[in-house]
Design a protein around this motif. Structure first.
Motif, PDB file in Angstrom:
ATOM      1  N   SER A   1      -5.975   9.454   6.780  1.00 25.21           N
ATOM      2  CA  SER A   1      -7.042   8.456   6.656  1.00 25.21           C
ATOM      3  C   SER A   1      -8.403   9.075   6.953  1.00 25.21           C
ATOM      4  N   ARG A   2      -8.475   9.962   7.921  1.00 30.84           N
ATOM      5  CA  ARG A   2      -9.755  10.601   8.251  1.00 30.84           C
ATOM      6  C   ARG A   2     -10.258  11.459   7.086  1.00 30.84           C
ATOM      7  N   LEU A   3      -9.351  12.210   6.463  1.00 27.65           N
ATOM      8  CA  LEU A   3      -9.742  13.037   5.319  1.00 27.65           C
ATOM      9  C   LEU A   3     -10.234  12.174   4.159  1.00 27.65           C
ATOM     10  N   LEU A   4      -9.560  11.066   3.914  1.00 25.57           N
ATOM     11  CA  LEU A   4      -9.978  10.189   2.819  1.00 25.57           C
ATOM     12  C   LEU A   4     -11.303   9.502   3.139  1.00 25.57           C
ATOM     13  N   PHE A   5     -11.505   9.091   4.379  1.00 24.39           N
ATOM     14  CA  PHE A   5     -12.779   8.486   4.750  1.00 24.39           C
ATOM     15  C   PHE A   5     -13.935   9.484   4.601  1.00 24.39           C
TER      16      PHE A   5
ATOM     17  N   ILE B   1      -7.414   0.567  10.738  1.00 24.21           N
ATOM     18  CA  ILE B   1      -6.760   1.780  11.232  1.00 24.21           C
ATOM     19  C   ILE B   1      -7.236   2.120  12.637  1.00 24.21           C
ATOM     20  N   GLU B   2      -8.523   1.927  12.906  1.00 26.41           N
ATOM     21  CA  GLU B   2      -9.030   2.174  14.254  1.00 26.41           C
ATOM     22  C   GLU B   2      -8.396   1.214  15.257  1.00 26.41           C
ATOM     23  N   ASP B   3      -8.259  -0.056  14.866  1.00 22.35           N
ATOM     24  CA  ASP B   3      -7.622  -1.034  15.755  1.00 22.35           C
ATOM     25  C   ASP B   3      -6.158  -0.677  15.999  1.00 22.35           C
ATOM     26  N   ILE B   4      -5.462  -0.277  14.932  1.00 24.12           N
ATOM     27  CA  ILE B   4      -4.054   0.115  15.076  1.00 24.12           C
ATOM     28  C   ILE B   4      -3.929   1.299  16.018  1.00 24.12           C
ATOM     29  N   ARG B   5      -4.800   2.274  15.845  1.00 29.85           N
ATOM     30  CA  ARG B   5      -4.722   3.462  16.701  1.00 29.85           C
ATOM     31  C   ARG B   5      -5.003   3.107  18.155  1.00 29.85           C
TER      32      ARG B   5
ATOM     33  N   TRP C   1       0.284   2.474   1.883  1.00 27.78           N
ATOM     34  CA  TRP C   1       0.239   1.973   3.259  1.00 27.78           C
ATOM     35  C   TRP C   1      -1.198   1.725   3.723  1.00 27.78           C
ATOM     36  N   MET C   2      -2.192   2.220   2.964  1.00 25.17           N
ATOM     37  CA  MET C   2      -3.592   2.031   3.362  1.00 25.17           C
ATOM     38  C   MET C   2      -4.198   0.751   2.804  1.00 25.17           C
ATOM     39  N   SER C   3      -3.402  -0.114   2.207  1.00 26.31           N
ATOM     40  CA  SER C   3      -3.940  -1.383   1.721  1.00 26.31           C
ATOM     41  C   SER C   3      -4.265  -2.301   2.901  1.00 26.31           C
ATOM     42  N   VAL C   4      -5.238  -3.181   2.700  1.00 24.87           N
ATOM     43  CA  VAL C   4      -5.624  -4.117   3.758  1.00 24.87           C
ATOM     44  C   VAL C   4      -4.440  -5.000   4.146  1.00 24.87           C
TER      45      VAL C   4
END
Length: 209
Positions: free
Chosen positions: A107-111, A128-132, A76-79
């Protein structure tokens, strides 16, 4: 745990929500050979070089810090997928797109710990920031239309989003119900304070790891 002791702030702190998200499974690719690891939460391994296996997020991060594995970002983290999710969030004002319950924390842990394993990392983080941001705005819009009812149902919210709105929604529902049935409802603040005092007198339990 300030979030738990003060019902006017939040049920959990952001760090506590992230701690719970660390039990989510994620795929790693070890670069070493190691026997299975046995934990209270389960057994993981054996670990063989270049053979993918699933482990909890906290174990993946621990191995990554020691240079023992690479972490495979979830699909789900693909562009491509995140772009579709963002478009869906913007097009649908009354509904939320399906995302993992802990998508913010994962996502935060992976970043923080595996950015070199994420293709197009900066684009992924921006999406992800835009989605949030879009989802938080939709939550705020939904709460503006909040009215007296016995329940609130907002499907597909994430753990962090639920944690943010839960105190407000709980107190609002209590206020509506108390207004209609004042003789049946105890003072929620007094009850919360009593529960807090009881909780503070209980012995602390060790963390799971």
């Amino acid at each position: 745990m300030a979030g738990q002791s003060d019902p006017h702030i939040s049920l959990f702190s952001a760090e506590e929500v992230e701690f719970m998200a660390e039990d989510e499974l994620i795929e790693i690719v070890p670069n070493m050979r190691m026997d299975p690891l046995n934990f209270i939460c389960g057994d993981f391994g054996p670990f063989l070089p270049q053979i993918a296996t699933q482990v909890p997020m906290w174990l993946a991060v621990a191995l990554k810090k020691r240079g023992k594995c690479a972490i495979r970002p979830p699909l789900w983290m693909s562009v491509e997928n995140l772009t579709k999710v963002l478009e869906g969030e913007r097009d649908s004002q009354g509904a939320f797109q399906v995302l993992p319950f802990h998508y913010v924390e994962i996502s935060r842990l992976l970043f923080d710990h595996a950015r070199d394993d994420i293709p197009d990392m900066y684009m992924v983080r921006s999406l992800i920031e835009d989605i949030r941001d879009v989802r938080v705005h939709k939550v705020e819009t939904s709460l503006e239309k909040f009215s007296g009812t016995s329940a609130v149902k907002i499907p597909n919210l994430s753990a962090m989003e639920v944690n943010i709105i839960r105190p407000f929604v709980g107190r609002a529902l209590q206020a509506f119900y108390k207004h209609d049935n004042p003789e049946k409802i105890p003072d929620v603040d007094r009850a919360s304070s009593g529960q807090t005092r009881v909780a503070n007198n209980e012995p602390r339990r060790p963390l799971r790891r």
